[in-house]
Enzyme design. Structure first.
Site, mmCIF file in Angstrom:
data_model
loop_
_atom_site.group_PDB
_atom_site.id
_atom_site.type_symbol
_atom_site.label_atom_id
_atom_site.label_comp_id
_atom_site.label_asym_id
_atom_site.label_seq_id
_atom_site.Cartn_x
_atom_site.Cartn_y
_atom_site.Cartn_z
ATOM 1 C CB SER A 146 -0.935 0.012 1.210
ATOM 2 O OG SER A 146 -1.873 -1.035 1.143
ATOM 3 C CD GLU B 153 -0.699 0.244 13.307
ATOM 4 O OE1 GLU B 153 -1.278 -0.233 12.319
ATOM 5 O OE2 GLU B 153 -0.880 -0.174 14.477
ATOM 6 C CG PHE C 208 -3.921 2.412 11.056
ATOM 7 C CD1 PHE C 208 -5.135 2.511 11.711
ATOM 8 C CD2 PHE C 208 -3.814 1.530 9.991
ATOM 9 C CE1 PHE C 208 -6.234 1.756 11.316
ATOM 10 C CE2 PHE C 208 -4.909 0.763 9.593
ATOM 11 C CZ PHE C 208 -6.119 0.885 10.259
ATOM 12 C CG HIS D 232 -4.780 3.949 1.928
ATOM 13 N ND1 HIS D 232 -3.509 3.858 1.397
ATOM 14 C CD2 HIS D 232 -5.464 2.874 1.458
ATOM 15 C CE1 HIS D 232 -3.424 2.786 0.629
ATOM 16 N NE2 HIS D 232 -4.592 2.173 0.636
ATOM 17 C CG ASP E 156 -10.667 0.231 2.757
ATOM 18 O OD1 ASP E 156 -11.197 -0.536 1.945
ATOM 19 O OD2 ASP E 156 -9.441 0.245 2.975
ATOM 20 N NE ARG F 152 -7.604 1.741 -1.985
ATOM 21 C CZ ARG F 152 -8.580 0.978 -1.496
ATOM 22 N NH1 ARG F 152 -9.460 1.499 -0.651
ATOM 23 N NH2 ARG F 152 -8.673 -0.278 -1.836
#
Length: 320
Positions: free
Chosen positions: A40, A61, A86, A112, A120, A170
Site C-alpha cells: 500500500s 504502529e 493509523f 490512504h 473501506d 490512494r
C-alpha cells in the site's frame, strides 16, 4: 488563464514510493519503517535495493513511532509508513511524547488519507489528521496534490530537520505538476492569477480548483488559484497578497472544516486582513463507504461545490 494538462492519472502514494527509491540511492541516512503495508505504501523498490535499511514492525504502529524516535538518536532519518488513520489517531500519544515533544527528526508518512480512501469506509477515512498534527508544536504538515509533487515532497523532507507529517492518498488522480519541480517547504504555489476571488486548495482539491477556475472564467469570474501544499508553516504572505487583490477567498480541502487548512487561513485573515471566506470541507461528519467520486460528490468536495462557494462568497464582498 493558464492551462494545466493531466499527464496521466497516478496515485499520490506511488509518488511517495518513487521518492523513497530516490532517497534510498542518494541518502544513506534514510531508513524506512512500515506497519505491514509495504504494498500500500509502494516502497518495495526501496526495500529491494536497501534491505538493511528497512524495518517491518507488523501491526504495531505505536511501537513503530517509538522505534523511529530511537533511530534518530543514532543519526538516522526514519520514514514511517502506514494508513493516515493509523499514522495519527492510533498513535497520537507516541507522536506527541516521543517525537514532537523531543523534536525528533522523524518523517511520518501517511497513505490512504481523507474520504477518497473510498470503499473501506468511515473507520479508515480519517478527516481529522491535519488538525491533530498541525497542533503539535514544531510539527511540519505537508499535503501534496499529485504524484510528481508527492515524490518531490518526499525527497525534500529528508533535508528538513525536525518532525514532518506527509499526507497522501490512494486513488489515481491527475498528475499535472512538473516532474522536475523544486519542492520548497512552506512556500505556496500560485497556479492561476485572478482578480475576483482567491481559491486556496490543498491535496486532491487543487486539481478540482483548477477545473472550477476554468469554468468560472467562462462565466466572467476571474479566480486566483493557490496550491497550499504546506499547511504548517502556512505561507501567510501569499494568502494576504492574493486577497488584497480579490477581496474574497474560498478554501478547499479533503478534511473536516474543523482544524484544517480553512481554519488556519481564517486565523490568518482575522488577525491580518479580514475578507469574506467560504469553506469547502467535510461538515463535521464521518465518511462512509463508496467510490471516491461518489463520496466527493456527496460531501461537496469537487469543482461544482467550489464554484457554488465562489458565487456565494463574491456576493458577500459588497456587504462585508
Amino acid at each position: 488563464m493558464k492551462k494545466y494538462t493531466d499527464q496521466g492519472k497516478k496515485d499520490t502514494r506511488s509518488g511517495y514510493g518513487a521518492g523513497m527509491t530516490v532517497l534510498g540511492r542518494t541518502n544513506p541516512k534514510v531508513v524506512a519503517l512500515c506497519a505491514d503495508l509495504v504494498g500500500s505504501l509502494k516502497i518495495q523498490e526501496f526495500i529491494n535495493e536497501n534491505p538493511e535499511r528497512f524495518f517491518q514492525v507488523g501491526i504495531a504502529e505505536a511501537n513503530m513511532m517509538g522505534i523511529a524516535a530511537g533511530l534518530t538518536i543514532g543519526g538516522y532519518i526514519p520514514f514511517t509508513g502506514t494508513f493516515a488513520n493509523f499514522s495519527t489517531g492510533r498513535v497520537y500519544d507516541q507522536i506527541r511524547q516521543s517525537i514532537a515533544y523531543s523534536h525528533k527528526n522523524v518523517k511520518i508518512c501517511a497513505s490512504h488519507a481523507g474520504i477518497t480512501l473510498g470503499e473501506d469506509g468511515a473507520t479508515h477515512q480519517i478527516l481529522e489528521d491535519i488538525g491533530l498534527m498541525k497542533m503539535l508544536p514544531g510539527m511540519t504538515v505537508i499535503n501534496p496534490c499529485d504524484f510528481n509533487q508527492t515524490k518531490a515532497a518526499t525527497i525534500a523532507i529528508a533535508e528538513h530537520e525536525g518532525p514532518v507529517y506527509l499526507r497522501f492518498g490512494r486513488p489515481a488522480v491527475p498528475n499535472f505538476t512538473p516532474a522536475d519541480q523544486n519542492f520548497e517547504i512552506g512556500k505556496a504555489l500560485l497556479l492561476n492569477e485572478g482578480t475576483d476571488v482567491t481559491i486556496v486548495a490543498t491535496g486532491h482539491l487543487v486539481w478540482q480548483s483548477l477545473i472550477a477556475a476554468e469554468n468560472l472564467e467562462n462565466q466572467g469570474i476571474s479566480a486566483e488559484v493557490i496550491n497550499i501544499h504546506t499547511i504548517k508553516p502556512l505561507d501567510e504572505e501569499a494568502i494576504i497578497n492574493s486577497v488584497k487583490k480579490t477581496g474574497a477567498i474560498v478554501t478547499a480541502e479533503e478534511h473536516n472544516y474543523f482544524g484544517g487548512l480553512g481554519e488556519s487561513v481564517a486565523r490568518t485573515l482575522t488577525t491580518r486582513y479580514p475578507v469574506p471566506q467560504e469553506f469547502i470541507a467535510t461538515q463535521d461528519t464521518f465518511g462512509e463507504s463508496g467510490t471516491p467520486a461518489q463520496l466527493m460528490e456527496k460531501y461537496g468536495l469537487n469543482d461544482k461545490a467550489i464554484e457554488r462557494a465562489v458565487f456565494k462568497v463574491t456576493k458577500r464582498k459588497s456587504v462585508y
